[in-house]
Design a protein around this motif. Structure first.
Motif, short mmCIF file in Angstrom:
data_model
loop_
_atom_site.label_atom_id
_atom_site.label_comp_id
_atom_site.label_asym_id
_atom_site.label_seq_id
_atom_site.Cartn_x
_atom_site.Cartn_y
_atom_site.Cartn_z
N PHE A 69 77.16 47.42 35.31
CA PHE A 69 76.74 47.58 34.10
C PHE A 69 76.50 49.17 33.78
CE2 PHE A 69 75.14 43.17 33.81
CZ PHE A 69 76.24 42.53 34.10
N PHE A 70 75.89 49.71 34.87
CA PHE A 70 75.42 51.37 34.47
C PHE A 70 75.84 52.24 35.65
CE2 PHE A 70 72.52 48.29 32.36
CZ PHE A 70 72.60 48.71 30.96
N SER A 71 76.78 51.78 36.38
CA SER A 71 77.34 52.32 37.46
C SER A 71 78.23 53.57 37.04
CB SER A 71 78.06 51.42 38.43
OG SER A 71 78.46 52.35 39.36
N PRO A 72 77.97 54.90 37.63
CA PRO A 72 76.80 55.33 38.43
C PRO A 72 75.74 55.76 37.26
CG PRO A 72 78.58 57.31 38.00
CD PRO A 72 78.97 55.96 37.09
N TYR A 73 74.73 55.72 37.92
CA TYR A 73 73.48 56.18 37.24
C TYR A 73 72.35 57.12 37.85
CZ TYR A 73 69.48 55.46 34.19
OH TYR A 73 68.33 55.74 33.00
N ASN A 74 71.78 56.65 39.08
CA ASN A 74 71.06 57.52 39.79
C ASN A 74 71.88 58.80 40.25
OD1 ASN A 74 68.73 56.26 39.62
ND2 ASN A 74 69.09 54.89 41.47
N GLY A 78 64.76 37.15 33.06
CA GLY A 78 64.06 38.75 33.20
C GLY A 78 62.68 38.52 32.83
N PRO A 79 62.13 39.70 32.83
CA PRO A 79 62.63 41.00 32.95
C PRO A 79 62.72 41.38 34.39
CG PRO A 79 60.42 40.99 32.32
CD PRO A 79 60.73 39.62 32.26
N TYR A 80 63.50 42.43 34.56
CA TYR A 80 63.47 43.17 35.91
C TYR A 80 63.42 44.54 35.61
CZ TYR A 80 65.60 38.84 37.88
OH TYR A 80 65.57 37.57 38.26
N THR A 81 62.23 45.20 35.92
CA THR A 81 61.80 46.35 35.23
C THR A 81 61.88 47.61 36.38
OG1 THR A 81 59.89 45.07 33.80
CG2 THR A 81 59.96 47.40 34.31
N TYR A 82 62.28 48.63 35.72
CA TYR A 82 62.58 50.05 36.18
C TYR A 82 61.70 51.16 35.71
CZ TYR A 82 66.33 47.71 38.90
OH TYR A 82 67.06 46.78 39.45
N ILE A 83 61.34 52.02 36.49
CA ILE A 83 60.61 53.11 35.91
C ILE A 83 61.74 54.11 35.77
CG2 ILE A 83 59.07 54.98 36.45
CD1 ILE A 83 57.37 53.29 38.09
N THR A 84 61.83 54.84 34.84
CA THR A 84 63.11 55.54 34.38
C THR A 84 62.47 56.91 33.87
OG1 THR A 84 65.26 55.76 33.58
CG2 THR A 84 63.63 54.76 32.27
N ARG A 85 63.31 57.97 33.38
CA ARG A 85 62.89 59.23 32.89
C ARG A 85 61.76 59.83 33.55
NH1 ARG A 85 66.55 59.61 28.88
NH2 ARG A 85 67.21 57.89 27.75
N TYR A 86 61.69 59.57 34.67
CA TYR A 86 60.40 60.26 35.53
C TYR A 86 60.84 61.75 36.20
CZ TYR A 86 63.08 58.55 39.44
OH TYR A 86 64.26 58.17 40.16
N LEU A 87 61.90 62.23 35.76
CA LEU A 87 62.29 63.40 36.31
C LEU A 87 62.30 64.41 35.43
CD1 LEU A 87 65.61 62.33 38.53
CD2 LEU A 87 63.29 62.98 39.24
N ILE A 124 63.84 53.48 39.42
CA ILE A 124 62.90 53.21 40.59
C ILE A 124 62.32 51.44 40.00
CG2 ILE A 124 60.90 53.36 42.18
CD1 ILE A 124 61.09 56.22 41.38
N PHE A 125 62.69 50.63 40.89
CA PHE A 125 62.46 49.23 40.70
C PHE A 125 60.90 48.96 40.75
CE2 PHE A 125 61.99 44.66 42.21
CZ PHE A 125 62.56 44.27 40.92
N GLU A 149 65.36 42.36 43.14
CA GLU A 149 66.69 42.89 43.10
C GLU A 149 67.67 41.97 43.54
OE1 GLU A 149 67.21 47.57 42.10
OE2 GLU A 149 65.87 47.28 44.00
N GLU A 150 67.47 41.05 44.43
CA GLU A 150 68.30 40.22 45.29
C GLU A 150 68.38 39.11 44.58
OE1 GLU A 150 70.17 41.94 47.55
OE2 GLU A 150 69.05 43.77 47.12
#
Length: 461
Positions: free
Chosen positions: A189-194, A90-99, A121-122, A131-132
């Motif tokens: 791991f975090f399903s469901p999330y979005n 890693g890291p594999y980074t996502y933008i979160t808490r944007y809503l 959002i990746f 992500e692949e």
């Protein structure tokens, strides 16, 4: 006559200096009252205040970075019962808490209800790959099956689906879900999330009592949790950590609730730091947070399984199966920081470093706003030996296996920092400078005139 006039003038100067010093001294409590009034007004969560603008939607970008534990010897574990060897990827980074918060409702009892929408959002520019990318990790379905090892159909299901203890999946699949061939359903791991929500939350707006602003009144409609079957462990304490009541006392811990770990925790003051020209208090979790009940008796009610926790002597992990539909999930700090040595002996390749793996909050003490944070937690899953399931027959002991660790972080941006300094802190500093200037000038004038008076008087005599 001239000497008399000079002495009278010096006495008058000393008196004037004393009055100026007194004025400066009087302005200190008066100024503090003005500061407190300004802060309390802006800290209330209602439309038009600074607190409300930052509360509805997060101003700074919040990133969630993931590091996976890639298994390098899956066949040796299966065939010979070897200990898993992992390499961090890693890291594999996502933008979160944007809503922004949704369904905001102002209640008559000075609380606010809301839902916190979840989304990710990746962000390729902050990631080591796509992500692949593939990762060899624990097979979630088989690990869950460990707790149902006597189910007669489980061995058949594993064989028919050609499942094993470990599997190779993409980053996207492991995080957000894939259709499992054995369970015939989506898991991750975090399903469901979005598209999901955290809450409802009910928090105090601070209008009637600023000491309660942002403090959680209810979560999912209840004033206490239902996961631990204990009054103490089920307490909802503090805020959600995005802000705290103003005028922080660094001698006291800060309490906050985290739905990610299904419990409330406290953080303690470490030191004072500079963040873009603003003094902040750094708070961090104490090692006692995840200590075993042997070292921290308050944690007795978080111990759920005497067998896997070695009679509740295991430190550094929290069994959250009671809030995860019975799945054998454990939460810890990354690389089992502050955990029992046996955790790192059961899985090789881990190296905890406090500066990289600790959780911290940087809180501005006057307003109580969290201006920078790093929430670092690790998600683990347990599997164990079984005489009835082929892929587990060589496993020697119960193993708490690290799946992924995350760093959710955000920091005050330059624009917001300038706004804070301009709108609030500049006024406070100006008032403090006036207070100190008057006090200093008054004292200096008083002392100079008084000394000069005695010098003149001595010369006359």
């Amino acid at each position: 006559m001239g000497c008399c006039n000079r002495r009278c003038g010096l006495i008058a100067g000393a008196v004037f200096g004393a009055l100026v010093a007194i004025l400066g001294g009087v302005l200190i409590p008066l100024g503090n009252s003005v500061i407190e009034g300004t802060v309390e007004k802006e800290a209330v969560i209602e439309p038009g205040t600074t607190a409300y603008e930052n509360w509805v939607a997060t101003g700074a970008k919040v990133y969630r970075q993931f590091w996976f534990f890639d298994v390098k010897n899956p066949l040796e574990v299966l065939d010979y019962g070897a200990r898993p060897v992992v390499i961090e990827k890693g890291p594999y980074t996502y933008i979160t808490r944007y809503l922004p918060k949704e369904n905001i409702t102002f209640n008559p009892n000075n609380t606010i209800s809301f839902l916190l929408p979840m989304g990710a959002i990746f962000e390729p520019s902050m990631s080591v790959g796509s992500e692949e990318d593939n990762v060899t990790s624990l097979n979630l379905a088989v690990a869950v099956g460990t707790i149902y090892e006597f189910h007669p159909a489980l061995e058949i299901m594993i064989k028919l689906s050609k499942s094993s203890l470990f599997q190779r999946r993409t980053v996207k699949e492991l995080l957000w879900g894939y259709r499992d061939p054995m369970l015939k359903t989506n898991i991750g791991f975090f399903s469901p999330y979005n598209g999901t929500y955290d809450g409802y939350y009910n928090v105090y707006n601070g209008k009637d009592d600023i000491k309660k602003v942002s403090v959680i009144d209810r979560w999912r409609g209840k004033r206490s949790l239902t996961f631990w079957n204990d009054t103490y462990c089920d307490m909802l304490n503090g805020t959600d950590a995005t802000s705290f009541p103003p005028f922080i006392d660094k001698k006291k811990p800060l309490f906050f609730f985290s739905s990610d770990i299904c419990r409330s925790v406290s953080a303690s003051y470490v030191n004072t730091m500079d963040l873009k020209g603003i003094d902040v208090y750094r708070y961090s979790l104490l090692p006692s947070t995840l200590a075993s009940p042997v070292d921290n008796p308050d944690n007795h009610c978080f111990c759920r399984d005497f067998k896997t926790t070695k009679n509740c002597t295991l430190a550094g992990v929290l069994d959250i199966s009671s809030c995860q539909d019975g799945r054998p999930i454990y939460i810890s700090l990354p690389h089992f920081l502050h955990g029992s040595p046996s955790l790192r002996e059961g899985v090789l390749g881990l190296n905890p470093v406090e500066v990289y793996h600790d959780t911290y909050l940087d809180v501005e003490p006057t307003t109580g706003f969290t201006l920078r944070f790093a929430k670092r937690i690790q998600v683990n899953m347990m599997y164990g030996p079984s005489a009835n399931i082929t892929v587990l027959k060589k496993v020697k002991d119960y193993t708490i296996f690290p799946l992924v660790w995350l760093n959710e972080t955000a920091a005050l941006d330059d624009e917001t920092a300038d706004m804070f300094k301009r709108e609030l802190f500049s006024r406070i500093k100006l008032l403090e400078m006036i207070q100190q200037g008057l006090l200093g000038a008054g004292v200096a004038l008083f002392v100079i005139c008084l000394i000069s008076y005695f010098v003149v008087r001595r010369n006359v005599h």
